[in-house]
Write a protein that holds these residues in place. Structure first.
Motif, PDB file in Angstrom:
ATOM      1  N   MET A   1     -76.164 -91.266  -1.699  1.00  0.00           N
ATOM      2  CA  MET A   1     -76.807 -92.534  -1.927  1.00  0.00           C
ATOM      3  C   MET A   1     -76.349 -93.481  -0.840  1.00  0.00           C
ATOM      4  N   SER A   2     -77.289 -94.167  -0.235  1.00  0.00           N
ATOM      5  CA  SER A   2     -76.897 -95.123   0.785  1.00  0.00           C
ATOM      6  C   SER A   2     -76.136 -96.272   0.135  1.00  0.00           C
ATOM      7  N   GLU A  49     -81.605 -92.892  -6.735  1.00  0.00           N
ATOM      8  CA  GLU A  49     -80.784 -92.646  -5.560  1.00  0.00           C
ATOM      9  C   GLU A  49     -79.842 -91.465  -5.785  1.00  0.00           C
ATOM     10  N   SER A  50     -79.319 -91.326  -6.981  1.00  0.00           N
ATOM     11  CA  SER A  50     -78.450 -90.183  -7.292  1.00  0.00           C
ATOM     12  C   SER A  50     -79.230 -88.873  -7.199  1.00  0.00           C
ATOM     13  N   LYS A  52     -81.846 -88.338  -5.324  1.00  0.00           N
ATOM     14  CA  LYS A  52     -82.092 -88.078  -3.899  1.00  0.00           C
ATOM     15  C   LYS A  52     -80.875 -87.437  -3.260  1.00  0.00           C
ATOM     16  N   ASP A  53     -79.687 -87.913  -3.623  1.00  0.00           N
ATOM     17  CA  ASP A  53     -78.460 -87.339  -3.074  1.00  0.00           C
ATOM     18  C   ASP A  53     -78.279 -85.892  -3.509  1.00  0.00           C
ATOM     19  N   ARG A  56     -80.481 -83.669  -1.409  1.00  0.00           N
ATOM     20  CA  ARG A  56     -80.136 -83.647   0.006  1.00  0.00           C
ATOM     21  C   ARG A  56     -78.979 -82.721   0.317  1.00  0.00           C
ATOM     22  N   ARG A  57     -78.134 -82.483  -0.662  1.00  0.00           N
ATOM     23  CA  ARG A  57     -76.936 -81.673  -0.421  1.00  0.00           C
ATOM     24  C   ARG A  57     -77.196 -80.241  -0.587  1.00  0.00           C
TER      25      ARG A  57
END
Length: 57
Positions: A1-2, A49-50, A52-53, A56-57
Motif C-alpha cells: 500500500m502506498s 489498498e490492502s 492491491k498489495d 502485487r506480491r
C-alpha cells in the motif's frame, strides 16, 4: 500500500469517527450519518489498498 493512500484512508477513518461522535453529542443525526459514511469510506479505501498489495506480491 502506498504511504499516501494508507495515510488518506486512516485520516478519513479518524475524521469520520470524530464527526460522528461530535454529532451524536449535539444530537445531530444527519451529521452523524455523514461522519459514519466518511469513516466507512476510509475503511473501504484501506481494504482496497490492502487487496492491491496482496496481489502485487
Amino acid at each position: 500500500m502506498s504511504v499516501g493512500e494508507k495515510t488518506k484512508a486512516k485520516a478519513e477513518q479518524v475524521a469520520g469517527k470524530f464527526v460522528r461522535k461530535a454529532a451524536h453529542a449535539v444530537h445531530n443525526e444527519t451529521l452523524a450519518a455523514k461522519g459514519a459514511a466518511l469513516e466507512a469510506r476510509g475503511r473501504t479505501r484501506g481494504v482496497k489498498e490492502s487487496a492491491k498489495d496482496t496481489f502485487r506480491r
